[in-house]
Design a protein around this motif. Sequence first.
Motif, PDB file in Angstrom:
ATOM      1  N   PRO A  98     -11.278  -3.543  45.611  1.00 29.45           N
ATOM      2  CA  PRO A  98     -12.523  -2.993  46.154  1.00 29.45           C
ATOM      3  C   PRO A  98     -12.923  -3.675  47.460  1.00 29.45           C
ATOM      4  O   PRO A  98     -12.601  -4.844  47.688  1.00 29.45           O
ATOM      5  CB  PRO A  98     -13.533  -3.298  45.058  1.00 29.45           C
ATOM      6  N   PHE A  99     -13.639  -2.929  48.293  1.00 35.30           N
ATOM      7  CA  PHE A  99     -14.175  -3.435  49.546  1.00 35.30           C
ATOM      8  C   PHE A  99     -15.652  -3.748  49.309  1.00 35.30           C
ATOM      9  O   PHE A  99     -16.458  -2.846  49.061  1.00 35.30           O
ATOM     10  CB  PHE A  99     -14.009  -2.407  50.657  1.00 35.30           C
ATOM     11  N   VAL A 100     -15.980  -5.030  49.364  1.00 33.11           N
ATOM     12  CA  VAL A 100     -17.326  -5.480  48.980  1.00 33.11           C
ATOM     13  C   VAL A 100     -18.069  -6.000  50.209  1.00 33.11           C
ATOM     14  O   VAL A 100     -17.608  -6.931  50.882  1.00 33.11           O
ATOM     15  CB  VAL A 100     -17.254  -6.600  47.925  1.00 33.11           C
ATOM     16  N   ASP A 146     -16.330 -13.944  63.273  1.00 35.88           N
ATOM     17  CA  ASP A 146     -15.661 -13.254  62.175  1.00 35.88           C
ATOM     18  C   ASP A 146     -16.724 -12.818  61.179  1.00 35.88           C
ATOM     19  O   ASP A 146     -17.295 -13.651  60.459  1.00 35.88           O
ATOM     20  CB  ASP A 146     -14.649 -14.187  61.513  1.00 35.88           C
ATOM     21  N   PRO A 147     -17.031 -11.514  61.089  1.00 34.05           N
ATOM     22  CA  PRO A 147     -18.134 -11.049  60.238  1.00 34.05           C
ATOM     23  C   PRO A 147     -17.813 -11.074  58.754  1.00 34.05           C
ATOM     24  O   PRO A 147     -18.669 -10.730  57.940  1.00 34.05           O
ATOM     25  CB  PRO A 147     -18.356  -9.618  60.720  1.00 34.05           C
ATOM     26  N   THR A 148     -16.584 -11.480  58.404  1.00 37.56           N
ATOM     27  CA  THR A 148     -16.206 -11.551  56.991  1.00 37.56           C
ATOM     28  C   THR A 148     -16.394 -12.942  56.402  1.00 37.56           C
ATOM     29  O   THR A 148     -16.286 -13.119  55.188  1.00 37.56           O
ATOM     30  CB  THR A 148     -14.733 -11.133  56.800  1.00 37.56           C
ATOM     31  N   GLN A 149     -16.682 -13.931  57.251  1.00 37.46           N
ATOM     32  CA  GLN A 149     -16.747 -15.315  56.788  1.00 37.46           C
ATOM     33  C   GLN A 149     -18.149 -15.756  56.394  1.00 37.46           C
ATOM     34  O   GLN A 149     -18.318 -16.705  55.625  1.00 37.46           O
ATOM     35  CB  GLN A 149     -16.206 -16.249  57.874  1.00 37.46           C
ATOM     36  N   PRO A 154     -16.391  -7.012  54.181  1.00 35.28           N
ATOM     37  CA  PRO A 154     -15.140  -7.247  53.450  1.00 35.28           C
ATOM     38  C   PRO A 154     -14.052  -7.791  54.369  1.00 35.28           C
ATOM     39  O   PRO A 154     -13.941  -7.384  55.534  1.00 35.28           O
ATOM     40  CB  PRO A 154     -14.761  -5.849  52.943  1.00 35.28           C
ATOM     41  N   ALA A 155     -13.234  -8.679  53.831  1.00 38.95           N
ATOM     42  CA  ALA A 155     -12.123  -9.250  54.594  1.00 38.95           C
ATOM     43  C   ALA A 155     -10.845  -8.469  54.303  1.00 38.95           C
ATOM     44  O   ALA A 155     -10.795  -7.620  53.422  1.00 38.95           O
ATOM     45  CB  ALA A 155     -11.950 -10.722  54.222  1.00 38.95           C
ATOM     46  N   GLY A 156      -9.807  -8.783  55.090  1.00 42.75           N
ATOM     47  CA  GLY A 156      -8.509  -8.171  54.858  1.00 42.75           C
ATOM     48  C   GLY A 156      -8.333  -6.862  55.595  1.00 42.75           C
ATOM     49  O   GLY A 156      -9.014  -6.573  56.574  1.00 42.75           O
ATOM     50  N   PHE A 157      -7.413  -6.043  55.109  1.00 44.78           N
ATOM     51  CA  PHE A 157      -7.087  -4.776  55.757  1.00 44.78           C
ATOM     52  C   PHE A 157      -8.155  -3.749  55.396  1.00 44.78           C
ATOM     53  O   PHE A 157      -8.228  -3.279  54.261  1.00 44.78           O
ATOM     54  CB  PHE A 157      -5.714  -4.292  55.300  1.00 44.78           C
ATOM     55  N   THR A 158      -9.003  -3.388  56.362  1.00 40.20           N
ATOM     56  CA  THR A 158     -10.173  -2.545  56.080  1.00 40.20           C
ATOM     57  C   THR A 158     -10.189  -1.278  56.923  1.00 40.20           C
ATOM     58  O   THR A 158     -11.240  -0.665  57.115  1.00 40.20           O
ATOM     59  CB  THR A 158     -11.467  -3.332  56.334  1.00 40.20           C
TER      60      THR A 158
END
Length: 320
Positions: free
Chosen positions: A234-236, A163-166, A99-103
């Motif tokens: 949600p964190f996906v 970047d593991p969210t990309q 998931p991206a963003g504030f996690t």
Amino acid sequence: MAYLKEKFLLSCFVIFSSLLFSVSSRGAVYRPPTVEQLTDRFPRIPFTQGMSTLFGAPNVHFKSNGSYVDIILDKNTGSGLISKNKYYHGFFSAAIKLPAGFTSGVVLAFYMSNADIYPKNHDEVDFELLGYSKRRQWVLQTNMYGNGSVHTGREEKVYLWFDPTQDFHQYTILWNNYHIVFLVDNIPVREVVHNQAISSVYPSKPMSLYATIWDASEWATNGGKYPVNYKYAPFVASLGQLEIVGCSLQKTNSSTNSTTSGCLKNTTVSSLDPVDGQDYAKLSKQQIDGLNWVRSKHMYYSYCKDTARYKVMPAECNAV
């Protein structure tokens, strides 16, 4: 003439530098070394074939005929998967997009364990991806327990070089009698060698493979200083490219008995273990170079260097 020479040298420097690192919004990111693609040696299977829903069924979404799956954390529940079989040794891998963003406080775990069968002396081999508030960057933590040795944490932490969210990146556990190797995109990030110093706490019993996402607010970031903020839910997390190849433990007709399929343990007969033999007994020169690259440029915590935590270091930290 001097101007042309200076321009030529500058161009050479720029080309050379581009081979060493690329620049992104996350700063300088060094290019990883070339390594063998171990994940190309084993078949990929659908998640629906190799794993079942463990918890949070409404937040487990299978896609593309089960070849991919989303596991989700929201304010109601996390979610997770468990392998349909238990395995003694093997090769276990999945591609994961985070998931991206504030996690902060969110944890995605890809790991092996037998705590459900051996609650007091279980084994465990962990990838834990920790959502983080600092630089809003995910952190990779690895850990290992054997025979219930949970009183000794064997954590190591690295910053990822991408970047593991990309995009999807492969996270792999190779476990046999020689060593346990944690790999990211086929680059070893950690090796636990099975030697005399660590033998008593080396994982020795069949384990299940798990993939879970959950709220770890209490410990994951500075002892819970930055809990999960569900405003960003949600964190996906998306998973694909599943590979599970090992000595599977199959139940027999008797509820108290089981058999190990494809692996002959504690015998002199040659094993059918898929990661047995010299090809998997030690790291290659390329893999050693990759491991050293990760540890020199990206690792920022190792339990073996934590003198505040351990007045007497675990035995394997002093092993040559």
